[in-house]
Scaffold this active site. Structure first.
Site, PDB file in Angstrom:
ATOM      1  N   SER A 116      40.415  34.899  39.052  1.00  0.00           N
ATOM      2  CA  SER A 116      40.264  36.247  39.591  1.00  0.00           C
ATOM      3  C   SER A 116      39.764  37.223  38.523  1.00  0.00           C
ATOM      4  CB  SER A 116      41.585  36.701  40.202  1.00  0.00           C
ATOM      5  OG  SER A 116      41.440  37.897  40.917  1.00  0.00           O
ATOM      6  N   ASP A 213      36.872  33.776  50.790  1.00  0.00           N
ATOM      7  CA  ASP A 213      37.156  34.843  49.826  1.00  0.00           C
ATOM      8  C   ASP A 213      36.405  36.115  50.223  1.00  0.00           C
ATOM      9  OD1 ASP A 213      37.653  36.443  47.638  1.00  0.00           O
ATOM     10  OD2 ASP A 213      37.186  34.904  46.150  1.00  0.00           O
ATOM     11  N   HIS A 243      40.907  34.493  48.651  1.00  0.00           N
ATOM     12  CA  HIS A 243      41.053  34.851  47.240  1.00  0.00           C
ATOM     13  C   HIS A 243      42.455  34.532  46.733  1.00  0.00           C
ATOM     14  CE1 HIS A 243      39.437  36.956  43.715  1.00  0.00           C
ATOM     15  NE2 HIS A 243      40.663  37.423  43.532  1.00  0.00           N
TER      16      HIS A 243
END
EC number: 2.3.1.-
Length: 307
Positions: A116, A213, A243
Site C-alpha cells: 500500500s 482494488d 485493497h
C-alpha cells in the site's frame, strides 16, 4: 537495543535523532528450513502495525527467511510519535534508519516487501539503499488518486490554508497541513513522481495488484513497470482481492502464499513464482498472531510504567 522475552519474535529498539525510538521485530528462520540468501524487510501499509503481519512472517520464516518488520515513526504501532504528524518523508526516514541499522549488524543482503502506502515510500528510497529485489502488494503509485479514493475528496487540490485540521484515513486522524506540505515539497503526489523515482531501477521487481482494488489503478501500475528501463519486472494479480488484503481468510491466504512464492523465486534470481512452499498450519498462525498481540501489549505497558 534488544528486548528479551519469552516470545519467538525478538523486539529491538533503534534510537534516532531527538531521542525517538523505532521498534523493529525480528523473526528468525525456522530450524531445518531451506537456506536463503536474503533477509526480508516488511514495510507495513498505512495504519497497519508489525503484528498485523504476524502470519506473513510465519510463512516466510517457515520457508527459510530471516524476517524484519518495523513500525514507522509517527504512525500506529510501537515507535515514537503520533500519526497526526506522519508524513511520507518521515516514513522514508524510518525505512532508511532500519536499513542502516541492519547494515551495522552486517546484514547486507536484503529483499524488501512493501504494501500500500509503504510501497510509494519504498519506490522513493531505492536509490539510497542496497536491496536485492523488491516486492510490492497493492502498492500506491499515484498518491493523489489513492488519497482521493480513500478520503472521498481530492484534498491535495486545495490551497494549504483551506485544508481541514485533520484527514480521517481509515479511522486515524492524519494532520492535513503537515502531510500535504510534505507531499508537494518532496514530490510525492502523482504518478509522474513515482515514475521518475523508478525508471532507473536495476533490481528485480514484482508488483502484486488486486483486481478489485478501488484505490490503485492497475493500468497505472502497468505504466510504471513499462517505464522501468531494465525490464527486470513482472506484475501479478491477486484475484478476488480489494485493497484490503486481510478482508477475509481466503484473500489473506492467497496473499501469504503469493508473496512467499515471490520471495523464494526472487531469492533464486527468478521472476516466475510457480514454486513450492511450506505452509504453516492455521493453528500455528493463530498462536503466532495471539503471541505477538500479547507481546505488543506488554511493550506498551512497559512504556507506560516508565513514563
Amino acid at each position: 537495543m534488544e528486548n528479551k522475552s519469552r516470545y519467538k519474535t525478538i523486539d529491538h529498539v533503534i534510537c534516532v535523532e531527538e531521542n525517538r525510538k523505532i521498534h523493529v521485530w525480528e523473526t528468525l528462520p525456522k530450524e531445518n528450513s531451506p537456506k536463503r540468501k536474503n533477509t526480508l524487510i516488511i514495510a507495513s501499509g498505512f495504519a497497519r502495525r508489525m503484528d498485523h503481519f504476524a502470519g506473513l512472517a510465519e510463512y516466510l520464516s517457515q520457508n527459510g527467511f530471516h524476517v524484519i518488520r518495523y513500525d514507522s515513526l509517527h504512525h500506529v504501532g510501537l515507535s515514537s510519535g503520533t500519526i497526526d504528524e506522519f508524513t511520507m518523508s518521515i516514513g522514508k526516514q524510518s525505512l532508511l534508519a532500519v536499513v542502516d541499522w541492519l547494515n551495522t549488524r552486517k546484514i547486507n543482503n536484503l529483499g524488501m516487501l512493501a504494501s500500500s502506502l509503504s510501497a510509494r515510500i519504498a519506490y522513493a528510497s531505492l536509490s539510497e539503499i542496497n536491496v536485492s529485489f523488491l516486492i510490492t502488494a497493492v502498492g500506491v503509485v499515484n498518491l493523489r488518486y489513492t488519497l482521493e479514493r480513500a478520503l472521498g475528496f481530492d484534498y491535495l487540490s486545495l490551497p494549504i490554508d483551506e485544508l481541514p485540521d485533520n484527514l480521517d484515513f481509515e479511522g486515524h486522524k492524519l494532520g492535513a497541513e503537515v502531510f500535504a506540505r510534505d507531499c508537494f515539497d518532496s514530490g510525492w503526489e502523482d504518478l509522474t513522481s513515482t515514475i521518475n523515482s523508478m525508471m532507473h531501477l536495476d533490481i528485480p521487481f514484482i508488483a502484486f495488484t488486486a483486481n478489485n482494488d478501488d484505490w490503485v489503478k492497475q493500468d497505472e501500475v502497468i505504466t510504471l513497470l513499462s517505464s522501468i528501463r531494465s525490464h527486470q519486472c513482472k506484475i501479478y494479480s491477486l484475484l478476488g482481492s480489494s485493497h484490503d488484503l486481510g478482508e477475509n481468510l481466503v484473500v489473506l491466504r492467497n496473499f501469504y502464499q503469493s508473496v512467499t512464492k515471490a520471495a523464494i523465486a526472487m531469492d533464486n534470481g527468478c521472476l516466475d513464482i510457480d514454486v513450492d512452499i511450506i505452509e504453516p498450519s492455521f493453528e500455528h498462525l493463530t498462536i503466532a498472531a495471539v503471541n505477538e498481540r500479547r507481546m505488543k501489549i506488554e511493550i506498551e505497558n512497559q512504556v507506560i510504567s516508565l513514563s
